[in-house]
Design a protein around this motif. Structure first.
Motif, short mmCIF file in Angstrom:
data_model
loop_
_atom_site.label_atom_id
_atom_site.label_comp_id
_atom_site.label_asym_id
_atom_site.label_seq_id
_atom_site.Cartn_x
_atom_site.Cartn_y
_atom_site.Cartn_z
N GLU A 15 0.83 -1.21 0.00
CA GLU A 15 0.00 0.00 0.00
C GLU A 15 0.86 1.25 0.00
O GLU A 15 0.58 2.22 -0.72
N GLY A 19 -0.28 2.08 -3.39
CA GLY A 19 -1.70 2.24 -3.06
C GLY A 19 -2.38 3.39 -3.77
O GLY A 19 -3.53 3.28 -4.22
N ASN A 160 -2.59 3.75 6.97
CA ASN A 160 -1.50 2.82 6.66
C ASN A 160 -0.20 3.25 7.32
O ASN A 160 0.54 2.41 7.86
#
Length: 333
Positions: A15, A19, A160
């Motif tokens: 990610e 991402g 994240n």
């Protein structure tokens, strides 16, 4: 670390790398990248026990593997998706970090990794158990929150990043806890007048509150446990080395390689004229003071052409006994 943890780490790294460009495909393929190095366990179906043990966390957990195979996996995904949102280089970069962070995390465990393969040095900082809920679960929650956001949402990157920061922060904390536990062990040995050659400390399963020390003396290994909730002195129990029981087997190729794997932390026991090599690095099967069974034990059977080495299997009752005694001991002596 365990498979779930490596999947979560790989997904978070994927990610972070891609991402914004490819959305949830990034954590998906990051999770795949984070799983690939552990496929070395399949070797046990094709080679003998000692060779499979040597290969585990070897080449597939090295910098060289990451460098060589990241472009290969990146090219395969690039060809598979056939979309212009990410280039071959983008996917290769994702796979590199997914493959590379896997052994970096494993280096903090007891088993360690041959990060610089083909050099035989195995990095093992031994500050976190292979399964630690306090590392994995918060990380997993942040990953789920990340994937629930739209690709362009600022919250996605924020969640994240928080997951990576919190998990990394906990990993650093375990290093501090290891240092504190190490000092307590060393002070206790000095207070009890115990002379020793070397000491190795590690956390017990699933936590970083209760720690174990292996202590080498001339004729035996001592094992002691310390919880940060303890109020009494550490009790060290002796386990004779019995290395002389190996006799001529000590020079057998498989046995010498197995001894190298244990880094010298092993004892030999004898039952019904059969020899067993116990790997002390992973401790006993429970916190019971009378426990004699080790987590990793290998049966040694001489043959006409050398020696057959087999790992003794675990039984379901072992885990149950460990959890019960572990929880009791964590709360202090």
């Amino acid at each position: 670390m365990d498979s779930l943890t490596q999947i979560v780490l790989g997904a978070a790294v994927g990610e972070a790398v891609l991402g914004k460009k490819v959305g949830n495909k990034a954590p998906l393929f990051g999770a795949i990248a984070g799983t690939i190095p552990d496929l070395d366990v399949l070797a046990r179906y094709f080679v003998d026990t000692v060779t499979a043990t040597e290969w585990h966390r070897g080449f597939s957990h090295s910098v060289l593997f990451s460098v060589l195979f990241a472009p290969v996996f990146g090219w395969l995904v690039w060809k598979l998706l056939r979309k212009k949102e990410a280039t071959w280089r983008d996917w290769s970069w994702l796979f590199f970090w997914g493959l590379f962070t896997h052994p970096i995390l494993d280096a903090f465990t007891t088993w360690g990794t041959q990060l610089f393969w083909p050099f035989q040095t195995r990095l093992a900082f031994q500050n976190i158990f292979v399964i630690d809920p306090l590392y994995t679960l918060p990380f997993l929650v942040f990953l789920i929150l990340t994937m629930s956001q739209k690709r362009t949402s600022p919250k996605r990157r924020r969640f994240n990043t928080l997951g990576l920061v919190v998990s990394s922060g906990y990993l650093l904390l375990t290093l501090v806890l290891k240092g504190l536990a190490y000092k307590v062990f060393v002070d206790s040995l000095e207070a009890q007048g115990i002379s020793y050659e070397q000491i190795s400390t590690r956390p017990t399963p699933f936590n970083t509150v209760l720690w174990t020390a292996n202590v080498e003396t001339k004729a035996a290994y001592l094992i002691g446990n310390y919880s940060f909730f303890d109020s009494r002195s550490i009790v060290f129990r002796a386990y004779p080395k019995n290395h002389e029981l190996l006799g001529s087997l000590e020079t057998n190729d498989k046995i010498s390689r197995l001894i190298t794997i244990t880094e010298g932390w092993y004892t030999i026991t004898k039952e019904d004229e059969v020899l067993f090599l116990n790997d002390l690095r992973f401790g006993l099967m429970s916190m019971d003071p009378n426990e004699t069974k080790f987590a990793f034990t290998y049966k040694l059977e001489p043959t006409e052409t050398g020696c057959k080495v087999t790992e003794t299997p675990k039984v379901p009752g072992d885990a149950k006994g460990l959890l019960a005694s572990l929880w009791k001991r964590i709360k202090g002596n």
